[in-house]
Design a protein around this motif. Structure first.
Motif, PDB file in Angstrom:
ATOM      1  N   SER A 113      -6.886 -15.754  14.729  1.00  0.00           N
ATOM      2  CA  SER A 113      -7.676 -16.492  15.683  1.00  0.00           C
ATOM      3  C   SER A 113      -6.602 -17.321  16.473  1.00  0.00           C
ATOM      4  CB  SER A 113      -8.609 -17.400  14.878  1.00  0.00           C
ATOM      5  OG  SER A 113      -9.391 -16.928  13.885  1.00  0.00           O
ATOM      6  N   VAL A 155      -7.289 -20.215  19.571  1.00  0.00           N
ATOM      7  CA  VAL A 155      -8.152 -20.979  20.240  1.00  0.00           C
ATOM      8  C   VAL A 155      -7.584 -21.757  21.526  1.00  0.00           C
ATOM      9  CG1 VAL A 155      -9.555 -21.819  18.341  1.00  0.00           C
ATOM     10  CG2 VAL A 155      -7.468 -23.305  19.052  1.00  0.00           C
ATOM     11  N   SER A 156      -8.340 -22.099  22.545  1.00  0.00           N
ATOM     12  CA  SER A 156      -7.883 -22.714  23.808  1.00  0.00           C
ATOM     13  C   SER A 156      -7.359 -24.157  23.570  1.00  0.00           C
ATOM     14  CB  SER A 156      -8.942 -22.780  24.940  1.00  0.00           C
ATOM     15  OG  SER A 156      -9.812 -23.734  24.658  1.00  0.00           O
ATOM     16  N   GLY A 161     -10.355 -26.106  22.223  1.00  0.00           N
ATOM     17  CA  GLY A 161     -10.792 -25.633  20.879  1.00  0.00           C
ATOM     18  C   GLY A 161     -11.802 -24.601  20.926  1.00  0.00           C
ATOM     19  N   ASP A 162     -11.864 -24.064  22.161  1.00  0.00           N
ATOM     20  CA  ASP A 162     -12.873 -22.788  22.372  1.00  0.00           C
ATOM     21  C   ASP A 162     -12.226 -21.638  21.588  1.00  0.00           C
ATOM     22  OD1 ASP A 162     -14.649 -24.435  23.660  1.00  0.00           O
ATOM     23  OD2 ASP A 162     -13.718 -24.047  25.696  1.00  0.00           O
ATOM     24  N   VAL A 163     -12.918 -20.796  21.153  1.00  0.00           N
ATOM     25  CA  VAL A 163     -12.217 -19.481  20.608  1.00  0.00           C
ATOM     26  C   VAL A 163     -12.224 -18.568  21.539  1.00  0.00           C
ATOM     27  CG1 VAL A 163     -12.630 -17.911  18.714  1.00  0.00           C
ATOM     28  CG2 VAL A 163     -13.371 -20.158  18.316  1.00  0.00           C
ATOM     29  N   ASP A 174     -10.817 -13.917  17.863  1.00  0.00           N
ATOM     30  CA  ASP A 174     -11.027 -13.775  16.363  1.00  0.00           C
ATOM     31  C   ASP A 174     -11.395 -12.639  15.832  1.00  0.00           C
ATOM     32  OD1 ASP A 174     -13.411 -15.460  14.143  1.00  0.00           O
ATOM     33  OD2 ASP A 174     -11.373 -14.803  13.680  1.00  0.00           O
ATOM     34  N   VAL A 221      -9.836 -19.715  12.129  1.00  0.00           N
ATOM     35  CA  VAL A 221     -10.393 -20.612  13.541  1.00  0.00           C
ATOM     36  C   VAL A 221     -10.415 -22.022  13.174  1.00  0.00           C
ATOM     37  CG1 VAL A 221     -12.601 -20.995  14.608  1.00  0.00           C
ATOM     38  CG2 VAL A 221     -11.980 -18.624  14.059  1.00  0.00           C
ATOM     39  N   LYS A 239      -7.990 -24.784  15.258  1.00  0.00           N
ATOM     40  CA  LYS A 239      -8.575 -25.790  15.951  1.00  0.00           C
ATOM     41  C   LYS A 239      -7.730 -27.078  15.382  1.00  0.00           C
ATOM     42  CE  LYS A 239     -13.194 -24.060  17.029  1.00  0.00           C
ATOM     43  NZ  LYS A 239     -14.523 -24.177  16.749  1.00  0.00           N
TER      44      LYS A 239
END
Length: 298
Positions: A148, A150-151, A154-156, A159, A271, A275
């Motif tokens: 996973s 994330v940016s 916190g955007d995925v 995944d 994920v 985060k």
């Protein structure tokens, strides 16, 4: 007719002219002297002082232009650079200050973490977390089963469940959260590897014990682009833990974010872990980036 005599006296006439012009000459001399005196004192205007030579006029104009340029210099617009000095603890350690050029981009998660997003480019930061399963005898070999990404916000970004190259002998579900059904239609490792490396190429990768994740990807990321939250002393310091002793992601998340992760027997979520890792990093992002910059300055 022969007795007519003309008596012309030119001397008397010239003498009379000199006598008539004498007073005029005297007055003219006085006028010239008076005007020179006034000119020296600067009381005559340009019209009255028309006797000045053209050369003197040109010199005066040139001097006036030079004075004007000195009094009214040309201004150019320059873009300011944001410079940030290191903290007092940094200066005490290194003995001097370091100026860092930085680019500020507001982040929607800034208010959540209480930190300021002052980084060179937050869009270049991603958090990575991988889950592994065991292959080989007794499942001692670790292979990638889920990844996973994330940016910074916190955007995925990515995944996927990933099918290991070798037969799985231990799912390690208690920790990995992987079940047999997750691997049934999973992405082949080679395909997933290419997709992941394309995403993180050239980016700053944040992870907790991130080297373990890179090992199962069979990839070596540039060291200066890695941020390992298990090895950031000031992060441990903020949590009240020993600075040089690696702390678990679960512990740091509980102490600094007041949130429970990795609970129960269902295993971890990559994920959720990614985060949490990014949120922890953002707490110390400004200070940690300055420390890293100061180290490379020497």
């Amino acid at each position: 007719m022969a007795g007519i005599t003309l008596n012309l006296n030119f001397n008397d006439h010239g003498h009379n002219e000199r006598q008539e012009k004498g007073p005029g000459n005297s007055r003219h001399k006085q006028f010239v002297q008076r005007r020179r005196y006034l000119a020296r004192r600067g009381f005559l205007n340009k019209k009255q002082n028309s006797g000045s030579s053209q050369k003197e006029v040109n010199k005066r104009k040139k001097k006036e232009r030079s004075q004007a340029s000195a009094v009214f210099p040309e201004f150019t617009t320059r873009h300011p650079e944001l410079s940030i000095n290191p903290s007092s603890s940094m200066q005490a350690h290194h003995g001097n200050s370091v100026t860092i050029k930085e680019f500020t981009v507001p982040s929607k998660s800034t208010s959540e973490t209480g930190s300021s997003s002052v980084l060179q480019n937050p869009m270049k930061y991603v958090a990575l977390d991988c889950e592994m399963v065991g292959t080989g005898p007794k499942g001692h070999c670790s292979e990638l089963a889920r990844c996973s990404i994330v940016s910074y916000d916190g955007d995925v970004i990515y995944d996927q469940f990933i099918k290991p190259v070798n037969p799985v002998t231990d799912l390690r579900t208690r920790w990995s959260g992987i079940k047999w059904r997750d691997l049934h239609k999973a992405t082949p490792f080679k395909q997933a590897q290419g997709e992941i490396l394309k995403i993180i190429n050239g980016k700053v990768v944040v992870g907790h014990a991130v080297q373990n994740d890179l090992n199962v990807l069979h990839y070596s990321h540039p060291v200066h682009l890695l941020r390992d939250t298990s090895r950031i002393p000031i992060l441990n310091q903020k949590a009240g833990l020993p600075e040089n002793q690696p702390a678990s992601l679960k512990t740091l998340t509980k102490l600094l974010l007041n949130r429970e992760i990795q609970t129960g027997k269902k295993g971890h979520s990559s994920v959720e872990d990614a985060k949490a890792t990014m949120e922890l990093y953002k707490i110390v992002a400004m200070e940690w980036e300055r420390i890293l910059a100061s180290r490379t300055a020497f």
